[in-house]
Design a protein around this motif. Structure first.
Motif, mmCIF file in Angstrom:
data_model
loop_
_atom_site.group_PDB
_atom_site.id
_atom_site.type_symbol
_atom_site.label_atom_id
_atom_site.label_comp_id
_atom_site.label_asym_id
_atom_site.label_seq_id
_atom_site.Cartn_x
_atom_site.Cartn_y
_atom_site.Cartn_z
ATOM 1 N N THR A 22 3.646 12.026 4.856
ATOM 2 C CA THR A 22 2.924 11.089 4.010
ATOM 3 C C THR A 22 1.781 11.793 3.304
ATOM 4 O OG1 THR A 22 2.053 8.819 3.924
ATOM 5 C CG2 THR A 22 1.192 10.255 5.673
ATOM 6 N N THR A 23 1.439 11.262 2.144
ATOM 7 C CA THR A 23 0.252 11.680 1.402
ATOM 8 C C THR A 23 -0.702 10.503 1.349
ATOM 9 O OG1 THR A 23 1.525 13.203 0.015
ATOM 10 C CG2 THR A 23 -0.627 12.523 -0.801
ATOM 11 N N THR A 24 -1.922 10.707 1.819
ATOM 12 C CA THR A 24 -2.927 9.650 1.732
ATOM 13 C C THR A 24 -3.601 9.695 0.363
ATOM 14 O OG1 THR A 24 -4.781 10.991 2.550
ATOM 15 C CG2 THR A 24 -3.396 9.893 4.194
ATOM 16 N N GLU A 25 -4.056 8.542 -0.092
ATOM 17 C CA GLU A 25 -4.835 8.459 -1.333
ATOM 18 C C GLU A 25 -5.987 7.484 -1.116
ATOM 19 O OE1 GLU A 25 -4.561 10.247 -3.982
ATOM 20 O OE2 GLU A 25 -2.537 11.073 -3.925
ATOM 21 N N GLY A 54 7.776 19.468 -5.625
ATOM 22 C CA GLY A 54 6.922 20.581 -5.215
ATOM 23 C C GLY A 54 5.614 20.142 -4.619
ATOM 24 N N LEU A 55 5.595 18.955 -3.999
ATOM 25 C CA LEU A 55 4.364 18.430 -3.421
ATOM 26 C C LEU A 55 4.138 19.002 -2.025
ATOM 27 C CD1 LEU A 55 4.713 14.687 -4.478
ATOM 28 C CD2 LEU A 55 3.438 16.507 -5.620
ATOM 29 N N CYS A 56 2.875 19.126 -1.662
ATOM 30 C CA CYS A 56 2.522 19.735 -0.384
ATOM 31 C C CYS A 56 3.193 19.019 0.785
ATOM 32 C CB CYS A 56 1.006 19.723 -0.213
ATOM 33 S SG CYS A 56 0.421 20.528 1.293
ATOM 34 N N ALA A 57 3.214 17.691 0.756
ATOM 35 C CA ALA A 57 3.768 16.927 1.876
ATOM 36 C C ALA A 57 5.267 17.141 2.049
ATOM 37 C CB ALA A 57 3.467 15.443 1.700
ATOM 38 N N GLY A 58 5.929 17.753 1.060
ATOM 39 C CA GLY A 58 7.359 18.009 1.161
ATOM 40 C C GLY A 58 7.704 19.428 1.542
ATOM 41 N N GLY A 65 0.783 -1.228 0.000
ATOM 42 C CA GLY A 65 0.000 0.000 0.000
ATOM 43 C C GLY A 65 0.812 1.273 0.000
ATOM 44 N N VAL A 66 2.096 1.190 -0.341
ATOM 45 C CA VAL A 66 2.954 2.382 -0.263
ATOM 46 C C VAL A 66 3.794 2.518 -1.534
ATOM 47 C CG1 VAL A 66 4.737 3.610 1.045
ATOM 48 C CG2 VAL A 66 3.112 2.125 2.257
ATOM 49 N N ILE A 67 3.797 3.719 -2.110
ATOM 50 C CA ILE A 67 4.748 4.095 -3.146
ATOM 51 C C ILE A 67 5.553 5.277 -2.602
ATOM 52 C CG2 ILE A 67 3.312 3.262 -5.045
ATOM 53 C CD1 ILE A 67 2.474 6.161 -5.588
ATOM 54 N N ALA A 68 6.528 5.751 -3.342
ATOM 55 C CA ALA A 68 7.376 6.836 -2.831
ATOM 56 C C ALA A 68 7.726 7.806 -3.941
ATOM 57 C CB ALA A 68 8.649 6.261 -2.203
ATOM 58 N N TYR A 69 7.688 9.086 -3.614
ATOM 59 C CA TYR A 69 8.101 10.160 -4.509
ATOM 60 C C TYR A 69 9.130 11.043 -3.786
ATOM 61 C CZ TYR A 69 3.783 9.468 -7.338
ATOM 62 O OH TYR A 69 2.774 8.977 -8.117
ATOM 63 N N PRO A 70 9.983 11.744 -4.523
ATOM 64 C CA PRO A 70 10.807 12.799 -3.906
ATOM 65 C C PRO A 70 9.920 14.027 -3.676
ATOM 66 C CG PRO A 70 11.266 12.685 -6.254
ATOM 67 C CD PRO A 70 10.290 11.582 -5.958
ATOM 68 N N LEU A 71 9.316 14.115 -2.513
ATOM 69 C CA LEU A 71 8.226 15.054 -2.268
ATOM 70 C C LEU A 71 8.634 16.512 -2.477
ATOM 71 C CD1 LEU A 71 6.714 13.408 0.961
ATOM 72 C CD2 LEU A 71 5.967 13.101 -1.411
ATOM 73 N N THR A 72 9.765 16.911 -1.893
ATOM 74 C CA THR A 72 10.189 18.308 -2.002
ATOM 75 C C THR A 72 10.609 18.636 -3.422
ATOM 76 O OG1 THR A 72 10.908 18.267 0.307
ATOM 77 C CG2 THR A 72 11.756 20.044 -1.076
ATOM 78 N N GLN A 73 11.331 17.735 -4.047
ATOM 79 C CA GLN A 73 11.811 17.955 -5.416
ATOM 80 C C GLN A 73 10.658 18.180 -6.385
ATOM 81 O OE1 GLN A 73 14.616 14.942 -6.837
ATOM 82 N NE2 GLN A 73 13.779 15.116 -8.884
#
Length: 300
Positions: A267-270, A255-259, A245-253
């Motif tokens: 974490t970002t819920t979906e 520009g995502l809110c969670a970063g 149930g988990v994937i991963a992104y470079p959140l700050t890179q």
């Protein structure tokens, strides 16, 4: 190539295409009646503040946040919802957390909840803001999205003190039928379907993963709604599944809110509201369960 109804395949949108797109957007629900009224009801129990105002044409949307009664020295938790306005349970899950559980954390943590970051998009049930910009790719310096910039300004002084940031989202069938085709058309790229996962999943920070934290949230949410399985490629929405149930992104890179903060736990819920196995009430409850589990783990 994209066959979206606006623009020329292979060519990014200009001002004319953006204006054509904007002219098609219609108000479908009320931020005032559904969100601001709920916040007003909470004002007798918690601190409510306006941290900005979104202006779109002759419309004005106060940007609101809720916090508990802060105590010096306690860790800070940030909860955000409605960064994508169409993701309904992110907004109402955040409000439901405050209503049902906000007082439970008194004396344990200073929490700040921004339940509806993108109110214009909330009313239009859309992913983008009025300038056809995705606020959730805009949490960066000199942000092009007014919604993102306002939230970043609110959090600026807290940025280095946030222990946990949980950002509440949904993945919907309209991602595949409308929003991803529109994105491809806007950027002049071919549209490549990647499917919609049936169930709840999380997005960890690939630059600072916290696998045990993510699994604690998954375990709590599983009591409320089902967890999305990997597809036959071992992926969810085109990204490798790093744990159940988990994937991963470079959140700050990205520009995502969670970063947007230096939080240890991010974490970002979906949630998947279009599943035949889920109701709107379950989706809201899943968001609440995720927030509580994330806070309990971070504080343990």
């Amino acid at each position: 190539m994209s066959t979206y109804h606006i623009g020329i395949p292979g060519q990014p949108w200009g001002e004319a295409e953006r204006a054509e797109w904007l002219a098609l957007q219609r108000r479908q629900r009320s931020y005032k009646k559904e969100v601001l009224a709920a916040i007003e009801r909470l004002a007798s129990r918690f601190e409510v503040q306006q941290y900005g105002e979104l202006t779109v044409g002759d419309e004005r949307f106060p940007l609101m946040a809720i916090r508990n009664h802060w105590q010096e020295g306690l860790p800070v938790v940030l909860v955000t919802g409605g960064v994508h306005g169409y993701e309904t349970s992110g907004v109402h899950g955040a409000l439901q957390f405050v209503e049902q559980h906000g007082e439970r954390y008194t004396g344990r943590v200073n929490w700040l909840v921004a339940p509806c970051v993108s109110p214009w998009a909330y009313e239009r049930i859309h992913r983008w803001n009025a300038n056809a910009i995705d606020p959730n790719r805009s949490f960066r310096e000199n942000s092009p999205a007014e919604e993102s910039a306002a939230l970043m300004q609110l959090v600026a002084q807290l940025r280095e003190h946030v222990l946990l940031h949980i950002d509440l989202h949904e993945t919907t069938d309209t991602d595949e039928s409308e929003f991803r085709p529109a994105l491809a058309a806007r950027d002049g790229k071919p549209y490549e379907p990647c499917g919609i996962p049936d169930g709840f999943y999380l997005v960890d920070d690939s630059e600072s993963p916290q696998p045990d934290f993510q699994q604690a949230v998954i375990a709590a949410v599983e009591k409320v709604t089902h967890i999305a399985p990997a597809d036959d490629k071992g992926e969810i929405i085109g990204s490798p599944v790093v744990a159940r149930g988990v994937i991963a992104y470079p959140l700050t890179q990205l520009g995502l809110c969670a970063g947007m903060t230096a939080a240890r736990y991010k974490t970002t819920t979906e949630v998947y509201p279009d599943s035949p196995r889920a109701t709107p009430e379950q989706c809201n409850a899943a968001q609440v369960a995720a927030v509580c589990a994330a806070m309990d783990y971070a504080l343990s």
